[in-house]
Design an enzyme around this catalytic site. Structure first.
Site, PDB file in Angstrom:
ATOM      1  N   LYS A  16     -10.627  72.052 -60.620  1.00  0.00           N
ATOM      2  CA  LYS A  16      -9.444  70.969 -60.152  1.00  0.00           C
ATOM      3  C   LYS A  16     -10.068  69.547 -60.340  1.00  0.00           C
ATOM      4  CE  LYS A  16      -4.764  69.927 -58.417  1.00  0.00           C
ATOM      5  NZ  LYS A  16      -2.970  70.624 -57.687  1.00  0.00           N
ATOM      6  N   SER A  30       0.847  71.843 -59.372  1.00  0.00           N
ATOM      7  CA  SER A  30       0.100  71.184 -60.118  1.00  0.00           C
ATOM      8  C   SER A  30      -1.164  71.882 -60.691  1.00  0.00           C
ATOM      9  CB  SER A  30       0.017  69.666 -59.105  1.00  0.00           C
ATOM     10  OG  SER A  30      -1.323  69.979 -57.893  1.00  0.00           O
ATOM     11  N   SER A  38       0.712  74.117 -54.871  1.00  0.00           N
ATOM     12  CA  SER A  38       0.600  74.236 -56.944  1.00  0.00           C
ATOM     13  C   SER A  38      -0.547  75.241 -57.159  1.00  0.00           C
ATOM     14  CB  SER A  38      -0.056  73.186 -56.088  1.00  0.00           C
ATOM     15  OG  SER A  38       0.950  71.797 -56.581  1.00  0.00           O
TER      16      SER A  38
END
Length: 396
Positions: free
Chosen positions: A35, A112, A136
């Site tokens: 990420k 996210s 997330s």
């Protein structure tokens, strides 16, 4: 050129800067993505925000958690898209786009950690790192049909990663199968400081299950039965809290106050364009008072103690990961925000307590995945991963 052909819009289009990895090790033969909140040497850290990306420059060092994976033999294939400043659960970034849900392309990937879940569900890598503050990792895991763990708070290092709300932030990861998940767990978790016993007490929290609509309950029923067949009949548990609404607001006050403390100066000084939902959440976060934050800290302390007493050393909550399958990609912002707020009432049990929760792809509805979760005492993360390895083949 990117390290991999991105057929799912999951990766940031950064120039190729290959990272060396060990030739042998427990993760040899596996590929992984990261990420774009984690520093990786030779890459910027964009955090899903154009001005942050412009200010980043190329990082000279790699976050320790990423380096552990490289040292264990895993091969890095790129940095994945994140929702803007990690302050969303939708998987839709107004600046960089929306990664494709590999299990249900007509539905949002969730965020996210959207790009990481997308990369794994679209088979562009074997596993991927994400972060989980308010859901997330768990939300995208449920939406994309993946395994996803929110670990005990502080168990896996977030050094070299962007903060959102430091007292809530955790590092998790995704994979499609239990064997891969266990290999990564061995590297990132090691042995549990408080392992679960062979026989666990499976507990059903009535207040959390009552949040679901009948059609969602029906979709989860076969998976719930499969879990009970393997782990033993679930016992009714007391409600996790006297008021889910109070838990919701205390979680939001904690997250909001800390998010503004981390990012408020950047937003006020530069006034960067923020996408829908994200802008409103930061504006609301700015208004959270010191008194509200103090009350939330007091609530969290009492909540942790109450949940710890309920679980003891052998209790495991069986709970739905999300209130439903992922919303459709054409859902309006108001519908997505309503879904997010309903989800927080489920997700904040782990978030506020700091206890580990693993979401497993055990159910589906309308052709889309639906996760079922196990939540254990603090320090039982690796034990939960072990249970996941037992449950996944038994439920299929």
């Amino acid at each position: 050129m990117p390290l991999i052909e991105d057929t799912a819009r999951a990766f940031m289009p950064y120039p190729d800067a290959p990272l060396p990895h060990a030739a042998a090790g427990p993760l040899a033969g596996l590929s992984f993505a990261v990420k774009d909140l984690f520093d990786v040497a030779g890459y910027p850290t964009g955090c899903g925000q154009p001005l942050k990306l412009a200010q980043s420059g190329l990082r000279s060092s790699t976050a320790p958690t990423v380096q552990r994976l490289l040292d264990a033999g895993a091969r890095f294939v790129g940095k994945t898209l994140t929702d803007e400043l990690a302050f969303s659960m939708n998987g839709q970034n107004a600046h960089f786009g929306s990664p494709l849900n590999g299990a249900a392309p007509e539905r949002i990937a969730g965020g996210s950690s959207s790009g990481s879940a997308s990369a794994v569900s679209n088979r562009l890598c074997d596993f991927a790192l994400g972060t989980d503050t308010g859901g997330s990792v768990r939300a995208p895991a449920s939406h994309n049909g993946l395994i996803g763990l929110r670990p005990t708070h502080g168990r896996i290092s977030l050094q070299g990663a962007m903060d959102l709300a430091p007292s809530l932030d955790t590092c998790g990861w995704f994979s499609r199968d239990g064997a891969t998940y266990a290999r990564v767990a061995d590297v990132l978790l090691g042995d549990d400081p408080a392992p679960l016993p062979a026989a666990v007490r499976l507990l059903l929290p009535p207040d959390l299950w009552a949040l679901l609509q009948p059609e969602v309950l029906a979709a989860l029923a076969p998976a719930r039965a499969a879990v009970e067949a393997l782990l033993g009949a679930a016992r009714p548990a007391p409600p996790v809290t006297d008021s889910l609404d109070a838990m919701y607001w205390h979680f939001r006050h904690l997250q909001g106050r800390e998010a503004w403390q981390v990012h408020g100066a950047f937003i006020e000084r530069h006034q960067p364009p923020l996408g829908p939902g994200v802008a409103q959440r930061f504006a609301w976060s700015r208004s959270v008072t010191a008194e509200q934050y103090a009350a939330a800290l007091e609530f969290r302390q009492a909540f942790r103690a109450q949940l710890a007493q309920l679980l003891g050393s052998d209790g495991v909550l069986l709970l739905p990961t999300m209130p439903d399958i992922a919303p459709r990609t054409d859902a309006d912002e108001a519908s997505l925000e309503d879904y997010r707020n309903r989800a927080i009432r489920l997700l904040s049990t782990s978030g506020l307590s700091g206890f580990p929760q693993i979401s497993l792809p055990l159910a589906s509805r309308l052709g889309a995945p639906l996760g079922l979760s196990l939540l254990g005492p603090p320090g039982s993360d690796r034990s939960l991963v072990h249970l996941a390895g037992l449950l996944l083949p038994a439920a299929r």
